[in-house]
Design a protein around this motif. Sequence first.
Motif, PDB file in Angstrom:
ATOM      1  N   ILE A  86      -1.219   2.663   9.170  1.00  0.00           N
ATOM      2  CA  ILE A  86      -1.153   3.934   8.450  1.00  0.00           C
ATOM      3  C   ILE A  86       0.139   4.672   8.765  1.00  0.00           C
ATOM      4  O   ILE A  86       0.809   5.213   7.877  1.00  0.00           O
ATOM      5  CB  ILE A  86      -2.381   4.800   8.787  1.00  0.00           C
ATOM      6  CG1 ILE A  86      -3.643   4.158   8.204  1.00  0.00           C
ATOM      7  CG2 ILE A  86      -2.209   6.216   8.261  1.00  0.00           C
ATOM      8  CD1 ILE A  86      -4.910   4.849   8.607  1.00  0.00           C
ATOM      9  N   LEU A  87       0.520   4.704  10.056  1.00  0.00           N
ATOM     10  CA  LEU A  87       1.741   5.404  10.451  1.00  0.00           C
ATOM     11  C   LEU A  87       2.972   4.763   9.828  1.00  0.00           C
ATOM     12  O   LEU A  87       3.809   5.450   9.229  1.00  0.00           O
ATOM     13  CB  LEU A  87       1.868   5.414  11.976  1.00  0.00           C
ATOM     14  CG  LEU A  87       3.172   6.000  12.534  1.00  0.00           C
ATOM     15  CD1 LEU A  87       3.312   7.461  12.127  1.00  0.00           C
ATOM     16  CD2 LEU A  87       3.224   5.843  14.056  1.00  0.00           C
ATOM     17  N   THR A  88       3.092   3.453   9.971  1.00  0.00           N
ATOM     18  CA  THR A  88       4.272   2.775   9.416  1.00  0.00           C
ATOM     19  C   THR A  88       4.274   2.841   7.893  1.00  0.00           C
ATOM     20  O   THR A  88       5.330   2.952   7.267  1.00  0.00           O
ATOM     21  CB  THR A  88       4.312   1.311   9.880  1.00  0.00           C
ATOM     22  OG1 THR A  88       3.057   0.661   9.557  1.00  0.00           O
ATOM     23  CG2 THR A  88       4.539   1.228  11.375  1.00  0.00           C
ATOM     24  N   LEU A  96       5.619   6.181   6.808  1.00  0.00           N
ATOM     25  CA  LEU A  96       7.085   6.206   6.926  1.00  0.00           C
ATOM     26  C   LEU A  96       7.737   5.418   5.788  1.00  0.00           C
ATOM     27  O   LEU A  96       8.767   5.842   5.247  1.00  0.00           O
ATOM     28  CB  LEU A  96       7.503   5.627   8.282  1.00  0.00           C
ATOM     29  CG  LEU A  96       7.069   6.416   9.522  1.00  0.00           C
ATOM     30  CD1 LEU A  96       7.478   5.678  10.795  1.00  0.00           C
ATOM     31  CD2 LEU A  96       7.660   7.822   9.499  1.00  0.00           C
ATOM     32  N   LEU A  97       7.138   4.275   5.418  1.00  0.00           N
ATOM     33  CA  LEU A  97       7.665   3.469   4.319  1.00  0.00           C
ATOM     34  C   LEU A  97       7.598   4.214   2.991  1.00  0.00           C
ATOM     35  O   LEU A  97       8.405   3.953   2.085  1.00  0.00           O
ATOM     36  CB  LEU A  97       6.880   2.158   4.201  1.00  0.00           C
ATOM     37  CG  LEU A  97       7.319   1.018   5.116  1.00  0.00           C
ATOM     38  CD1 LEU A  97       6.336  -0.144   5.042  1.00  0.00           C
ATOM     39  CD2 LEU A  97       8.717   0.552   4.730  1.00  0.00           C
ATOM     40  N   THR A  98       6.644   5.117   2.867  1.00  0.00           N
ATOM     41  CA  THR A  98       6.523   5.888   1.637  1.00  0.00           C
ATOM     42  C   THR A  98       7.528   7.034   1.595  1.00  0.00           C
ATOM     43  O   THR A  98       8.262   7.190   0.615  1.00  0.00           O
ATOM     44  CB  THR A  98       5.097   6.464   1.496  1.00  0.00           C
ATOM     45  OG1 THR A  98       4.158   5.405   1.462  1.00  0.00           O
ATOM     46  CG2 THR A  98       4.973   7.286   0.221  1.00  0.00           C
ATOM     47  N   GLY A 153       0.808  -1.207   0.000  1.00  0.00           N
ATOM     48  CA  GLY A 153       0.000   0.000   0.000  1.00  0.00           C
ATOM     49  C   GLY A 153       0.839   1.253   0.000  1.00  0.00           C
ATOM     50  O   GLY A 153       0.533   2.229  -0.695  1.00  0.00           O
ATOM     51  N   ALA A 154       1.931   1.244   0.779  1.00  0.00           N
ATOM     52  CA  ALA A 154       2.811   2.403   0.856  1.00  0.00           C
ATOM     53  C   ALA A 154       3.497   2.684  -0.471  1.00  0.00           C
ATOM     54  O   ALA A 154       3.844   3.827  -0.771  1.00  0.00           O
ATOM     55  CB  ALA A 154       3.863   2.194   1.945  1.00  0.00           C
TER      56      ALA A 154
END
Length: 553
Positions: free
Chosen positions: A471-473, A476-478, A133-134
């Motif tokens: 959502i938070l992680t 960050l991955l994006t 998703g990211a």
Amino acid sequence: MQWISDIFMRHSPLQAVIVLSIIIAFGLALGKLRVKGVSLGVTFVFFAGIFAGHLGLSIDPVILHYTENLGLVLFVYELGLKVGPGFFSSFRKGGLELNLLGLGVIFIGTVMTVLISLLFGIPIGDAVGVMCGATTNTPALGAAQQALAQFGISANGAALSCAVTYPLGVVGVILAIIIIRKCLIPAGMPLTAARQEEDTTFIAEFRICNPAVYGMTVKEISALCKTRFVISRLWHNDDVSMPDSKTVLEKDDRLLVITTPEDCDKLKVLFGAKEDRDWNKKGIDWNRIDHRVVSRNIIVSRPSINGKRLGSLRLRNQFHINISRVSRSGLHLLATPELVLQLGDTLTVVGNDEEIDKVAKILGNTAGKLNDPNLGAIFVGIVLGLVVGSIPIMLPGISAPVKLGLAGGPIIIGILIGRFGPMFRLVTYTTHSANLMLRGIGLSLYLACLGLDAGAQFLDTIMRSEGLLWILTGFLLTVIPVLIMGFVAMKFLRLDFGLTCGMLCGSMANPMALNYANDIVPGDYATVSYATVYPFSMFCRVIIAQLLIICMV
């Protein structure tokens, strides 16, 4: 008034068209809004879809799945078709560097996925879903779901985590691009130093001072040195002429030569001397160099010319003209006899008006005939792209075959057909506006369906603790890999901002961010960079998604 309710709520083909049209129209209208000069453009269609899904709007799942795939295929194929003519030259010049930078984005994201899974106790299937998703990579999610199914593990968590992290995956790359722009490009500076047109030719004036070539014909000299060049004009005792292969060169003759930058020094040695005048600067009025010779641009619009080699037309000898270079999709190419002509090519023809008129009749020179899009080539290419995307590729250590999918196959075939299609007499030309229209329709349909599908469960999921963590992680991955490699590309490798944007969007498989980059960066350099990086990056992400499941379950 039941019929009004049925139009919007009862599943049918009519209802699907109405709902998707409303979502797209609403999203595009919001996309025109700017906040401090920044607009997300077509990306708002995705959020309009999420909002509509949250309100309870839905369409038939079969129609939804079909329309989403059709939009994605249409967008990536037209993208490949657009960049095809200049793709391989751009790949030779910087493709390896761009792909290595893209691999850096992938590597950082993969390491972060593993660390997030271990540190926060997120099951690896859900963590891979967050990564997909990211990076807005649905083919990778499909590969991960297949790998989970082989171990008898439910893939619902991966699908749900991908759905809730996808929205910030869309805007995260755009936000990172905005940050890079603000930090590395001073206010008032142009966003890109690259020219909108790439000139692979070089014009120079030479004087015959080499006794070894005195009295030789142009054909003999060309065979002697094996260097690519075209003599546009020849001055002999102040008389100008159009040389052909039989023209004999004498001492102190001056030649106006079109060649390539790398061959210019070779020709200086061959002819004897190079004049200092700069013939490559803009604003030269070629028709005022000598009143006996004019220069005109002729458009190839006759279908029978498509796919023919320039030399096979024998225009130089038949009409005593010279063709100095050919312009194609923003590229200036040397008019060598082996060059394969395509519809839409613009030939620079030098000679007298009467002879040039005869050449124009042969080539067509009717721009209006090029306005009709060649739909046959589009659908043939889509079929080939889907077939290539469905080919199973077996890799050592991976039990399930890897496929390029609905996105990878069409963009590769689009690039190949855009570059080599005319050699097989396939008409691939579409006007710039037609290409933009088809890409815009495809991307809008894809985003509307994607948002509508995710919207139904979006708020319910983010209200759960694991949803917020995803959502938070995912954010960050994006953002982190894009920021790191963006700064590396521009700060240390001095890469152009447009190329950097395309590389980042391609490595993240993010066509929405590419559309934003195209809105702020002039020219097609972001698009070419995206197409250079996207196929290999997408392929790597599909493999990595499966490897993470296999190695960590």
